[in-house]
Motif scaffolding. Sequence first.
Motif, PDB file in Angstrom:
ATOM      1  N   LYS A 289       0.836  -1.192   0.000  1.00  0.00           N
ATOM      2  CA  LYS A 289       0.000   0.000   0.000  1.00  0.00           C
ATOM      3  C   LYS A 289       0.877   1.251   0.000  1.00  0.00           C
ATOM      4  O   LYS A 289       1.917   1.300   0.633  1.00  0.00           O
ATOM      5  N   GLN A 290       0.418   2.258  -0.729  1.00  0.00           N
ATOM      6  CA  GLN A 290       1.156   3.508  -0.770  1.00  0.00           C
ATOM      7  C   GLN A 290       1.035   4.231   0.573  1.00  0.00           C
ATOM      8  O   GLN A 290       0.001   4.158   1.233  1.00  0.00           O
ATOM      9  N   GLU A 309       0.446  -5.040   8.722  1.00  0.00           N
ATOM     10  CA  GLU A 309       0.551  -5.065   7.269  1.00  0.00           C
ATOM     11  C   GLU A 309       1.252  -6.346   6.811  1.00  0.00           C
ATOM     12  O   GLU A 309       2.195  -6.830   7.444  1.00  0.00           O
TER      13      GLU A 309
END
Length: 404
Positions: A289-290, A309
């Motif tokens: 994810k950015q 994450e």
Amino acid sequence: MDTLQAAYRDEDDEEDEPANPTAPAITSSYPVEPQNGVRTDPEASDDLSESIKSQDNDDEDDDDPPPKKQKQLSSLTVQPSDQDQTPLPQITADNGASITAATAAPTSAANSKKSKKKNNNVWVTKSTRKGKKKNKTNNHNGPAEDTVLITPVQRFPDKSDDMPDLQICLSKVYKAEKVELSEDRLSAGSTKGYRMVRATRGVVEGAWYFEIRVEKLGDTGHTRLGWSTEKGDLQAPVGYDGNSFGYRDIDGSKVHKALREKYGEEGYKEGDVIGFYINLPDGGSYAPKQPHLVWYKGQRYVCAPDSKEDPPKVVPGSEISFFKNGVCQGVAFKDLYGGRYYPAASMYTLPNQPNCVVKFNFGPDFEFFPEDLDGRPQPRPMVEVPYHGFDNRSENGESNEKKL
């Protein structure tokens, strides 16, 4: 005289006779002393009760407690509280039955007062410093879901570096301070040791290609060229860590995590054109994810990544290959982690020497575009990479962030 001795003997026999003639005689396994110096036999006479009361009053009037060595045994036979589960000492009867000391010797009122004084002793307080410290710490801890960690962003994409109407070029933000750029931001040079510069745009999926011409090496110049992710160290050469992949001019070796491995038949020199090919099939599905960028009190920040994450994922079928003057040198790296990969270069030369200079060509017109890809997918020129910067403004202290 004999008559008086017989009378006292008869009186003693009556006092020693138990109330229940059928009950067995009770013997103690240890000597039982009288409580407070007075016998507490339930069959004692009224005169004996009066003497107990008078002695209790004397004890209450006495302010000085007895020394520890003279402590009465009665303090050991006080009935415990509801919270104290320590068993009372037992006394064994002649027939083998056992009864508690509380049944054999009832506690007097004076003993209960002394037990209260004993409970107030500061040395037996159950509260400890460790427990207080722990409770104090817990009071300051807030709920985890209300905690947001942010980190200052030292290098942040802005309009001066890249805009939607511009084409890909070398970044003025994502480069080492000592790296010098040309006016068109397509050439880079350095004399201050290995330092990195990367392009303004990178790729996440698909097959892509660009070229670098080695403009000038000089007598002491060297280069390491290749690809770098967003986390690549700009103060080090390409291939220094696990976030960049380099191709070395000396002996044509490949470099990753600062490890050099044999790759090409020979190195490259001044005037050679090196081609860079990358393939990330369906890489968007494996990219992390950015980072979430925010504006807080006049400073740009990035939110800390989530601790839950998922770890980096390998892109199946991914690879990096290098070409020298249009000739493929073979697959250099494969099974790449998902992410955004940027064209990158690092230069080196000794002090008091001219800059070691390289020039990027992002297409669409290449000098040595590969004629034989050996079954690889046809790459697209890096000039076609779309703008993926951030339009970040601060209005009335609130962040208005849009990702294009």
